[in-house]
Every structure is written in structure tokens, then in C-alpha cells.
Design a protein around this motif. Structure first.
Motif, PDB file in Angstrom:
ATOM      1  N   ASN A 595       0.813  -1.063   0.028  1.00  0.00           N
ATOM      2  CA  ASN A 595      -0.265  -0.165   0.088  1.00  0.00           C
ATOM      3  C   ASN A 595       0.984   1.028   0.017  1.00  0.00           C
ATOM      4  OD1 ASN A 595      -2.530  -1.240   0.640  1.00  0.00           O
ATOM      5  ND2 ASN A 595      -2.485  -2.019   2.306  1.00  0.00           N
ATOM      6  N   LEU A 596       1.834   1.031  -0.430  1.00  0.00           N
ATOM      7  CA  LEU A 596       2.923   2.291  -0.567  1.00  0.00           C
ATOM      8  C   LEU A 596       2.282   3.620  -1.127  1.00  0.00           C
ATOM      9  CD1 LEU A 596       5.966   3.117   0.610  1.00  0.00           C
ATOM     10  CD2 LEU A 596       6.689   2.736  -1.969  1.00  0.00           C
ATOM     11  N   ARG A 597       2.570   4.872  -1.180  1.00  0.00           N
ATOM     12  CA  ARG A 597       1.212   5.864  -1.441  1.00  0.00           C
ATOM     13  C   ARG A 597       2.691   6.612  -1.820  1.00  0.00           C
ATOM     14  NH1 ARG A 597      -1.984   7.233   3.304  1.00  0.00           N
ATOM     15  NH2 ARG A 597      -0.089   6.843   4.493  1.00  0.00           N
ATOM     16  N   ASP A 598       2.539   7.754  -2.399  1.00  0.00           N
ATOM     17  CA  ASP A 598       2.805   8.371  -3.361  1.00  0.00           C
ATOM     18  C   ASP A 598       3.157   9.739  -2.114  1.00  0.00           C
ATOM     19  OD1 ASP A 598       3.233   8.352  -6.211  1.00  0.00           O
ATOM     20  OD2 ASP A 598       1.139   8.292  -5.554  1.00  0.00           O
ATOM     21  N   ALA A 599       4.523  10.315  -2.094  1.00  0.00           N
ATOM     22  CA  ALA A 599       4.063  11.402  -0.904  1.00  0.00           C
ATOM     23  C   ALA A 599       3.576  12.307  -1.287  1.00  0.00           C
ATOM     24  CB  ALA A 599       5.788  12.045  -1.002  1.00  0.00           C
ATOM     25  N   ARG A 600       2.985  13.263  -0.331  1.00  0.00           N
ATOM     26  CA  ARG A 600       1.735  14.544  -0.610  1.00  0.00           C
ATOM     27  C   ARG A 600       2.040  15.443   0.274  1.00  0.00           C
ATOM     28  NH1 ARG A 600      -2.953  12.221  -3.685  1.00  0.00           N
ATOM     29  NH2 ARG A 600      -3.476  14.775  -2.966  1.00  0.00           N
ATOM     30  N   GLY A 601       1.233  16.448  -0.360  1.00  0.00           N
ATOM     31  CA  GLY A 601       1.228  17.976   1.062  1.00  0.00           C
ATOM     32  C   GLY A 601       1.019  18.935   0.519  1.00  0.00           C
ATOM     33  N   TYR A 602       1.665  20.113   0.585  1.00  0.00           N
ATOM     34  CA  TYR A 602       1.117  21.110  -0.341  1.00  0.00           C
ATOM     35  C   TYR A 602       2.320  22.800   0.124  1.00  0.00           C
ATOM     36  CZ  TYR A 602      -0.703  22.775   4.608  1.00  0.00           C
ATOM     37  OH  TYR A 602      -0.800  22.364   6.332  1.00  0.00           O
ATOM     38  N   THR A 603       1.748  23.830  -0.011  1.00  0.00           N
ATOM     39  CA  THR A 603       2.723  24.760  -0.189  1.00  0.00           C
ATOM     40  C   THR A 603       1.846  25.908   0.287  1.00  0.00           C
ATOM     41  OG1 THR A 603       4.502  24.216  -1.607  1.00  0.00           O
ATOM     42  CG2 THR A 603       4.679  26.030  -1.104  1.00  0.00           C
ATOM     43  N   LEU A 604       2.451  26.921   1.000  1.00  0.00           N
ATOM     44  CA  LEU A 604       1.408  28.341   1.387  1.00  0.00           C
ATOM     45  C   LEU A 604       2.694  29.696   0.742  1.00  0.00           C
ATOM     46  CD1 LEU A 604      -0.463  27.884   4.389  1.00  0.00           C
ATOM     47  CD2 LEU A 604      -1.212  28.256   1.814  1.00  0.00           C
ATOM     48  N   ASP A 605       1.894  29.838   0.362  1.00  0.00           N
ATOM     49  CA  ASP A 605       2.893  30.876  -0.515  1.00  0.00           C
ATOM     50  C   ASP A 605       1.865  32.740   0.122  1.00  0.00           C
ATOM     51  OD1 ASP A 605       5.357  31.018  -1.481  1.00  0.00           O
ATOM     52  OD2 ASP A 605       4.408  30.059  -3.026  1.00  0.00           O
ATOM     53  N   ALA A 606       2.736  33.600   0.878  1.00  0.00           N
ATOM     54  CA  ALA A 606       2.533  34.863   0.726  1.00  0.00           C
ATOM     55  C   ALA A 606       3.715  35.845   0.524  1.00  0.00           C
ATOM     56  CB  ALA A 606       1.928  35.400   1.442  1.00  0.00           C
ATOM     57  N   GLY A 607       3.263  36.737   0.293  1.00  0.00           N
ATOM     58  CA  GLY A 607       4.310  38.086  -0.487  1.00  0.00           C
ATOM     59  C   GLY A 607       4.070  39.581  -1.028  1.00  0.00           C
ATOM     60  N   VAL A 608       5.128  40.556  -0.733  1.00  0.00           N
ATOM     61  CA  VAL A 608       4.747  41.763  -1.738  1.00  0.00           C
ATOM     62  C   VAL A 608       5.864  42.431  -2.418  1.00  0.00           C
ATOM     63  CG1 VAL A 608       5.545  43.017   0.606  1.00  0.00           C
ATOM     64  CG2 VAL A 608       4.075  44.156  -1.467  1.00  0.00           C
ATOM     65  N   ARG A 609       6.084  42.086  -3.475  1.00  0.00           N
ATOM     66  CA  ARG A 609       7.006  42.862  -4.293  1.00  0.00           C
ATOM     67  C   ARG A 609       6.295  43.539  -5.535  1.00  0.00           C
ATOM     68  NH1 ARG A 609       5.401  37.639  -7.598  1.00  0.00           N
ATOM     69  NH2 ARG A 609       3.081  38.154  -8.707  1.00  0.00           N
ATOM     70  N   GLY A 610       7.656  44.620  -5.585  1.00  0.00           N
ATOM     71  CA  GLY A 610       7.639  45.751  -6.933  1.00  0.00           C
ATOM     72  C   GLY A 610       8.084  46.391  -7.313  1.00  0.00           C
ATOM     73  N   ALA A 611       8.450  47.601  -7.063  1.00  0.00           N
ATOM     74  CA  ALA A 611       9.274  48.386  -7.581  1.00  0.00           C
ATOM     75  C   ALA A 611       8.821  49.918  -7.844  1.00  0.00           C
ATOM     76  CB  ALA A 611       9.950  48.268  -9.473  1.00  0.00           C
ATOM     77  N   TYR A 612      10.239  50.861  -7.417  1.00  0.00           N
ATOM     78  CA  TYR A 612       9.471  52.019  -6.729  1.00  0.00           C
ATOM     79  C   TYR A 612      10.886  53.413  -7.817  1.00  0.00           C
ATOM     80  CZ  TYR A 612       9.083  56.426  -4.150  1.00  0.00           C
ATOM     81  OH  TYR A 612       8.530  57.681  -3.627  1.00  0.00           O
ATOM     82  N   ARG A 613       9.998  53.870  -8.471  1.00  0.00           N
ATOM     83  CA  ARG A 613      11.360  55.176  -8.876  1.00  0.00           C
ATOM     84  C   ARG A 613      12.155  54.144  -9.633  1.00  0.00           C
ATOM     85  NH1 ARG A 613      10.083  60.370  -5.983  1.00  0.00           N
ATOM     86  NH2 ARG A 613       7.578  60.527  -5.590  1.00  0.00           N
ATOM     87  N   LYS A 614      12.445  53.446 -10.139  1.00  0.00           N
ATOM     88  CA  LYS A 614      13.009  52.992 -11.484  1.00  0.00           C
ATOM     89  C   LYS A 614      14.486  52.507 -10.923  1.00  0.00           C
ATOM     90  CE  LYS A 614      10.228  53.256 -14.689  1.00  0.00           C
ATOM     91  NZ  LYS A 614       9.987  52.153 -14.716  1.00  0.00           N
ATOM     92  N   PHE A 615      14.552  52.696  -9.332  1.00  0.00           N
ATOM     93  CA  PHE A 615      15.787  52.492  -7.966  1.00  0.00           C
ATOM     94  C   PHE A 615      15.386  51.701  -7.433  1.00  0.00           C
ATOM     95  CE2 PHE A 615      13.941  56.447  -6.443  1.00  0.00           C
ATOM     96  CZ  PHE A 615      14.095  55.956  -4.766  1.00  0.00           C
ATOM     97  N   LEU A 616      14.633  50.845  -6.851  1.00  0.00           N
ATOM     98  CA  LEU A 616      14.550  50.377  -5.891  1.00  0.00           C
ATOM     99  C   LEU A 616      13.285  48.303  -7.048  1.00  0.00           C
ATOM    100  CD1 LEU A 616      14.320  49.244  -2.308  1.00  0.00           C
ATOM    101  CD2 LEU A 616      12.179  50.596  -2.894  1.00  0.00           C
TER     102      LEU A 616
END
Length: 826
Positions: A595-616
Motif C-alpha cells: 500500500n505504498l503511497r506517493d508523498a503528498r502535501g501542499y505549499t503556502l506562499d504570501a508576499g509583496v513585490r514591486g519596484a519604486y521609481r526605477k531605483f528599487l
């Protein structure tokens, strides 16, 4: 070069050369019922805009502006079109175009929101902040909104691309763990989020969207990677990729090769390189566009003696592609990749040997050979400017061959009788795979908002002939002179069928929600001769698994401001029961759980991204990865009190952490314009806490079974901190990058053993710090010079302890080395 290598090189060269006269014969004679569209694209300062993508909306026709901002489409059926201009740092521009048969329409287009206004700043942007981007909300064939995505633009990167130096290539990609166990660059071993870097097997590894690993489900190891000099960009999608691209916990790693020039019939690039320890590399490509036909090909060869003793290598890579726009809406294409490598494996060391001299090797007879061929056919059909269908059929015809003496490093190099060395062992895998994938992406309007649906069907059929423990010769060169037959001769088969879909819903002008689902049907089987009994009879095995399941996920994205986008994603994933899981370690006293089974699970992501005035630029996120039903082996007692090994699902691990990338240009921020150059400072940080939440263990002492648990132990090969800190400097056409790579200590086994064992296979992997410096200079737009020093301080370190191939034992990373490359484009 072997006869096979010479034949393959000749074949690819002929494909390229034969295409040239056939294509150039068109010379774009104007079709009777067609017209021509040409034009120039400039910025607000009336300077040519190079590298802009020009698309005829609703068709498959697409070109790129040249260094003068010029573009051209030929043989366009008469009618009304919309021309779309896109590029990094510009606002998309849409302009009508009325094509009249037999006539030429000329457009002069001006783009806005150029990255910067001064030419010097444009160059800096190309080399600095543009090295790293994110994928758009909606791509040509998939939806990326709500996912953690990264794009590495190799054309704008100062790095050692000659030997695929992964720590430099992924310098701005936070949390990427790199195994540096051999210096040829043929095999890239990377991972994220506490997963194993072993030949990138926790990623779905692709090239131009096509699977290139030996078997993504039964044996997901990538023994081939394209030469980075031929790669335009690398697309990395973390856990949220499991619904669109496959079930792997790591996500998608896609190498996108360079494209043919779209503004000329012939374009040539050559890069000639030399470096330390006998390094020589030659990369040569040709491509172009003639009418409706585009073609591209390259030949790459590199060799070196290697930093360690007994580590020389020779690697050939070739590629050829051609595509034809049958109509404005239909494009068909074909491509083939070919690689052939012969690497001498110096083997592992004990810790004592490593501390004495990390460059030494006591294995001179170990060799590794990988012939790899990946062909594919494709078709793309644009129903309209909102709906597009793609279809790919791909194959893989490859091998993995090794010959050598790979017992514990504490044993001498194969002592035999009569003063001769013992016979070496030969292992050989043969791969014969094929697959097909349909993808449909359509955008539609409902409730006043434009939404998007991405759906597809995937089929994969893989066959591996695994032959092991063969008796080789007593020599020291590379050969496959088998004496007798292979004691182990197995047939390994995989069949996968999948249906997947994601839908992007716009809940307003700044908020998207993207639920998705993937339905998987998977069969694995192992059958054949496992070994010979003492009587000469065959010991045979026959194991198989058939199962089906559903993966689900949802992503969301909120554009809170022009400089800040919040994203979040939940996606289920699994790791299939592999061929190794289905193959017993020994024929007797070893039982595999039915009855060997595949490993199962999940991933949770959360974040913030962006660019500010071409220098950041920035991207800061957190994640949580649950990896359940991990496969392992426990010692058990049968009814008669006899011990046996039992392979079953025993473990669960959890990885959680922070991934942060920040890049800042103080010159642009403070003074905007500079006559002495521009500087950008960047850091990419990965903090990982990967621990076992449940990992039972058993031991037998005096006939008594004792149970334990490695709960709260750290996952092996998962350093708690990976930090890369760098500086980019640009002055006109000169750029330089200095990089500091710092990685914390990690364990090599689940027991978290600190003291090294005598054979070097288990113990702590110490923390290390590496410095690199790279620079490039462009002259007269056609010429380029690249140079660099890897491991500037000549640090002595290692990233891996191996229990078998290519060790066993400590595998030292390379010390200081340098390279120089001279290039020309025409």
C-alpha cells in the motif's frame, strides 16, 4: 570526439546550413495577396528603442526591433490589424494597421514610460535591475497571477556562464540551494525550501517548455542542462506551479533558449573562452528570419582538466530549430537538442583527506557518460487576439552510463589479484520517452471584467532499461567493455495522463483570484531480472502501482499601489513513488509495502513585490511547505523473530521560512544622472526552518525491537540561511558584478550527525563563504569581452556528502579559477 559525437555535430550543422539557402531563396518576394508592414520604434527622446517586441494582435506573427528600432513583417494578408509594442519598462502600445495587398505600410511609433531617459541609464537598467523580473499575470499559454515567479535574464547578467556557475546565475533568486560537487556544469543541482538539490529532482525541469529529465515521475533526475551561453532566460515558479506543470514540490524550472533574429535573414554569434585548469569553450550560433520562416541553431563545446585530480571532462551541446508561419494564425515548428559528455569522476574523500588536500583524488578509473537527445514538434494557433492554442509533442532518447570502482573511499582503488586492479563495475540506463501536451488560453468578459482561462491535457509515456552491476575491465580509460551480462536487467515504465485548468477572475481593477485543479492518473512498474542466484537461476521482481488523484489550489494578487503588489497562493503537490522506491535493496529480507503511497502535501506562499521609481526592486515573502507520507525503510521482526527491512510511508516534514530580494540604486535615487557610472546594491536572503514532524526509527538489539522518532530533527541538506550580497557597477558599456555567497552549516543525514564518519559519507557540512567577481565590456555593439574570477579568496569548502555515485564521501567544491571570453555578433 567519438564517431557518434561527430555524426551528431554534423547532423545539426547540416540542419542549420541546409535551411539557409532554402530560406534565403524566398528573399521576400511580395505575395500577390499580401502586403508588408515595417516601421521604427523610438522613445520620447526620439532615440531608437532596441529589443521591443512587436506583435500582430490575434496572430502568431511576432518580431523584435533591432538596434535602430526597426522592424518588419512580410507576406501579411490584407486586412485591418492592431500592432502591439511591449517591452521591459514600457507601457504597452497598441496602434491600428490597415494592410493593403501589394503595398507597404510604414509606421513610426513612440513608446512612453521608458526605463530611464539617458542612454547611460538605459544600459545600467539592462545590466542592473533588469537582471531579474517576474512573469506577467497572463502569459502565452499559462496564468501566473498569484504565484511566486522569478525570471533571470542571462543576457543582462555578469556571471560565469561558460561552466553554468549556478551560485552566480541564481545570485538574485533568494533561497536557492546549490550543490557544487563537480565543476563541469553539465548537471545543475539546485533546490528551494529545504528540498533536496540532487540533480534538481524536486523541480519539473524543462527547456523551452519541454521535459528534459530522465523521467519526471519514475526517475526525475536532470542529467542534462543546456549551456547557459545559449539560454536567454530562466523561469522559476515555486510551489504554485504544481497545477499547471506537474506535481513536484519545488515547482517549475524552465530554461528558455535564445531566439532567432527577427530583423535579418542571418545573424551570427560566437564566444571563444579560455580559463584555469585547461578550460576551453567555443559557442557558435546562427539564426534569422526570412519571410514566414525563422531558424536558429548553436554548437557548444567545452573541455577542461578540472580543479581536482582525475576530473577532466569534455562536453558537446547542439541545438537546431525551425518554425514556419503557415498563416497569420498558425505557426508550426520543430527543434532538437543533443548533448554528449564524458566526465572523469574523482570520487569522494574522507574528512581527513579533505583537510589535507581537497584537490587530491584516489579514484582514477571512474567515468560518467551522458548522451542526451530531446526532439520536439509544436503548433500554435491563434483563434483571435484573446484565444490561443498550443500543442507540443516531445521525446527523449538518452543514456546514463558509468564505469568505475565506487565502494567506500576507505577502500583502495580496486585491488585485485596477481598485481592487477580489480574489474570495474558498469551501470547503464537507457531512456525512451515521449509525451504530448495541449494548452488553451482564452480571455473573456463577464460582469464588466476581463477574465482568463488556462486549460490543458498532458500525456507522458516513459521507458527505462536499467542494467547494473556489470563486470567491466581492469583499465582506467572510459569504455563499456562488458564481460558477460548485466546481473541486474530491469524494465521500468511510466504512464501519466493529466488534465488541468486554472481560471483568473478579476474581482476589480486591482484584485485577481485564480483557483485551479489538476487530475492525475499515474502508473509505475518495475519488472525484470534483479540478480542471479548462486545456482545461476534468475531472481526476478515485478512491482507496479496504479493510482489517480486530484490536486487543487488557489492564488490571489492585489495591486495595492504602482510600487506594491501583494500575492498569495495555496497549491497541493506530490512526489510520486519512484523506481528506486519500487526496487528492493536486497531480494531477501526486504519487503515493500503493498500500500505504498506517493508523498503528498501542499505549499503556502504570501508576499509583496514591486519596484519604486526605477531605483528599487524588491520581493519579500514567507512560505510553509508540508511534505507528508515520505518514503523510508524500517527494520522489522517477522513472526519467527528474524529481521527484515520494510519500505513504507513513514515521515512528515515541514519547511517554513522567509525569502527576500532587495536591490537599490543609490545613484539614481539621489542624483538621477551620473557621469561616472551607476551602482546597484542587492541582496537575496533565504531563511529556512525544515524539520521532521514525524520520522519513526527502529533498531533490533538482542532480538528486541526498539522504536524511536526523529521528530524535530532538521531535514538534511537544508541550511537555515542562504545569503547572497552583491554590487553591480556600470559605466557606459562596461559592467562589473561582485558577489558574496554565504551559506550556513547543514546536516547530511536525518539523524543530524555532527561528527564525521570514517568514510566521510555522514557528518556535518560546515558553513562557507565564497566571493566572485565578473565583468564585461561591449565595443562597437558587435564585440564583447567577459572575464571573471570564481572563489576569489580560494576558500576550501564542500556542499555535499555522497553515499554512492559520484562519491562516495566528501565532494569538494572548486577552488579559485579564472576565465576570459571574447565574443562577436553579426
Amino acid at each position: 570526439m567519438t564517431r557518434q559525437l561527430r555524426f551528431t555535430s554534423l547532423l545539426i550543422s547540416l540542419c542549420i546550413c541546409c535551411a539557409l539557402p532554402a530560406l534565403s531563396h524566398d528573399k521576400s518576394v511580395q505575395g500577390i495577396g499580401t502586403g508588408t508592414l515595417q516601421g521604427n520604434v523610438v522613445d520620447r527622446d526620439n532615440k531608437p528603442a532596441e529589443g521591443m517586441t512587436i506583435t500582430l494582435q490575434g496572430t502568431v506573427r511576432q518580431v523584435t526591433t533591432n538596434q535602430n528600432g526597426y522592424f518588419q513583417f512580410r507576406n501579411i494578408p490584407g486586412g485591418q490589424y492592431s500592432v502591439v509594442v511591449t517591452g521591459v519598462g514600457v507601457q504597452p502600445l497598441i496602434h491600428p494597421a490597415d494592410i493593403i495587398n501589394g503595398q507597404t505600410l510604414v509606421l513610426n511609433l513612440t513608446i512612453s514610460e521608458r526605463v530611464q531617459e539617458l542612454e547611460e541609464v538605459k544600459i545600467r537598467a539592462a545590466k542592473g535591475l533588469r537582471e531579474r523580473e517576474v512573469l506577467p499575470e497572463i502569459g502565452q499559454t499559462a496564468i501566473y497571477a498569484g504565484k511566486k515567479t522569478e525570471v533571470i535574464n542571462l543576457n543582462a547578467l555578469d556571471a560565469n556562464l561558460i561552466t553554468n556557475n549556478s551560485r552566480q546565475v541564481f545570485s538574485k533568486t533568494p533561497g536557492v540551494m546549490v550543490w557544487e560537487s563537480e565543476g563541469s556544469g553539465m548537471q545543475v543541482g539546485v533546490a528551494v525550501r529545504g528540498l533536496s538539490p540532487n540533480r534538481s529532482w524536486e523541480f519539473n525541469v524543462r527547456q523551452n517548455g519541454i521535459d528534459i529529465s530522465s523521467d519526471p515521475f519514475g526517475y526525475p533526475e536532470a542529467y542534462y542542462n543546456p549551456p547557459m551561453q545559449a539560454v536567454e532566460r530562466i523561469e522559476l515558479i515555486r510551489g504554485g506551479a504544481s497545477l499547471q506543470y506537474g506535481p513536484q514540490f519545488g515547482g517549475l524550472l524552465n530554461y528558455v533558449l535564445k531566439k532567432p533574429a527577427t530583423d535579418k535573414p542571418v545573424s551570427i554569434e560566437t564566444q571563444q573562452s579560455i580559463g584555469s585548469y585547461g578550460l576551453f569553450s567555443t559557442y557558435n550560433s546562427v539564426g534569422g528570419t526570412v519571410g514566414k520562416v525563422q531558424y536558429f541553431g548553436y554548437v557548444d563545446y567545452r573541455r577542461a582538466d578540472g580543479w581536482r585530480q582525475n576530473s577532466r571532462y569534455s562536453i558537446f551541446n547542439g541545438f537546431a530549430s525551425v518554425s514556419y508561419a503557415v498563416t497569420n494564425r498558425l505557426r508550426i515548428g520543430a527543434e532538437v537538442s543533443r548533448a554528449y559528455s564524458v566526465n572523469q569522476q574523482p570520487g569522494g574523500l574522507t574528512d581527513i583527506q579533505f583537510n589535507q588536500d581537497a584537490r587530491q583524488s584516489i579514484r582514477s578509473r571512474n567515468w560518467f557518460n551522458v548522451p542526451w537527445t530531446v526532439p520536439s514538434l509544436s503548433a500554435e494557433y491563434a483563434f483571435s487576439d484573446k484565444t490561443r492554442l498550443t500543442w507540443r509533442v516531445h521525446g527523449l532518447f538518452s543514456e546514463r552510463n558509468q564505469i568505475g570502482f565506487v565502494s567506500a573511499i576507505t577502500n583502495a582503488d580496486g585491488p585485485g589479484t596477481n598485481g592487477q586492479l580489480a574489474n570495474r563495475t558498469i551501470d547503464s540506463d537507457l531512456y525512451r520517452n515521449w509525451g504530448s501536451e495541449f494548452r488553451l488560453l482564452t480571455q473573456y468578459t463577464a460582469l464588466g471584467q476581463q477574465h482568463a482561462l488556462s486549460a490543458g491535457v498532458k500525456y507522458f509515456n516513459g521507458f527505462t532499461a536499467r542494467r547494473q552491476q556489470g563486470k567491466g575491465d581492469t583499465g582506467s580509460d572510459y569504455n563499456r567493455d562488458l564481460q558477460g551480462v548485466y546481473p541486474r536487467d530491469l524494465s521500468l515504465r511510466t504512464t501519466n495522463r493529466a488534465v488541468f485548468a486554472e481560471n483568473l477572475f478579476r474581482l476589480g481593477s486591482h484584485w485577481t483570484l485564480t483557483p485551479g485543479v489538476r487530475v492525475e492518473l499515474l502508473d509505475n512498474s518495475v519488472a525484470g531480472r534483479y540478480s542471479f542466484a548462486a545456482t545461476g537461476a534468475e531472481n526476478r521482481i515485478d512491482q507496479s502501482r496504479q493510482r489517480s488523484f486530484v490536486l487543487a489550489g488557489v492564488g490571489t494578487e492585489v495591486k495595492a499601489a504602482s510600487f506594491a503588489t501583494f500575492y498569495g497562493n495555496y497549491s497541493q503537490a506530490y512526489r510520486p513513488v519512484t523506481f528506486a522506491d519500487l526496487t528492493p535493496a536486497a531480494l531477501t529480507d526486504f519487503v515493500i509495502d503493498p500500500n505504498l503511497r506517493d508523498a503528498r502535501g501542499y505549499t503556502l506562499d504570501a508576499g509583496v513585490r514591486g519596484a519604486y521609481r526605477k531605483f528599487l526592486n524588491y520581493d519579500i515573502g514567507v512560505y510553509y511547505l508540508d511534505y507528508n507520507n515520505r518514503v523510508g525503510t524500517l527494520t522489522q521482526l517477522d513472526a519467527g523473530g528474524k529481521t527484515y527491512q520494510y519500505r513504507t510511508n513513514i515521515g512528515r516534514s515541514v519547511s517554513r521560512g522567509v525569502e527576500a530580494y532587495v536591490e537599490f540604486d543609490p545613484v539614481v535615487a539621489l542624483v538621477k544622472h551620473s557621469k561616472v557610472g551607476y551602482v546597484s546594491l542587492f541582496t537575496s536572503l533565504g531563511f529556512t526552518d525544515a524539520r521532521y514532524r514525524n520520522l519513526p526509527t527502529t533498531t533490533v538489539t538482542n532480538g528486541q525491537l526498539t522504536e524511536g522518532n526523529l521528530r524535530d530533527k532538521f531535514v538534511e541538506n537544508a541550511p537555515r540561511f542562504i545569503g547572497r550580497f552583491g554590487l553591480n557597477y556600470t559605466y557606459k558599456t562596461f559592467t562589473m558584478t561582485a558577489l558574496l555567497n554565504q551559506v550556513a552549516e547543514t546536516f547530511s543525514d536525518a539523524n543530524n550527525t555532527t561528527a564525521p564518519t570514517a568514510n566521510g559519507q555522514t557528518g556535518l557540512i560546515p558553513a562557507y563563504r565564497i566571493m566572485d567577481i565578473s565583468a564585461s565590456l561591449k565595443l562597437a555593439r558587435r564585440y564583447s569581452i567577459r572575464a571573471g574570477v570564481n572563489n576569489l579568496t580560494n576558500a576550501v569548502y564542500f556542499t555535499r556528502r555522497a553515499g554512492g555515485y559520484p562519491g562516495p564521501g566528501v565532494l569538494p567544491a572548486d577552488g579559485r579559477s579564472g576565465y576570459l571570453s571574447v565574443g562577436f555578433t553579426w
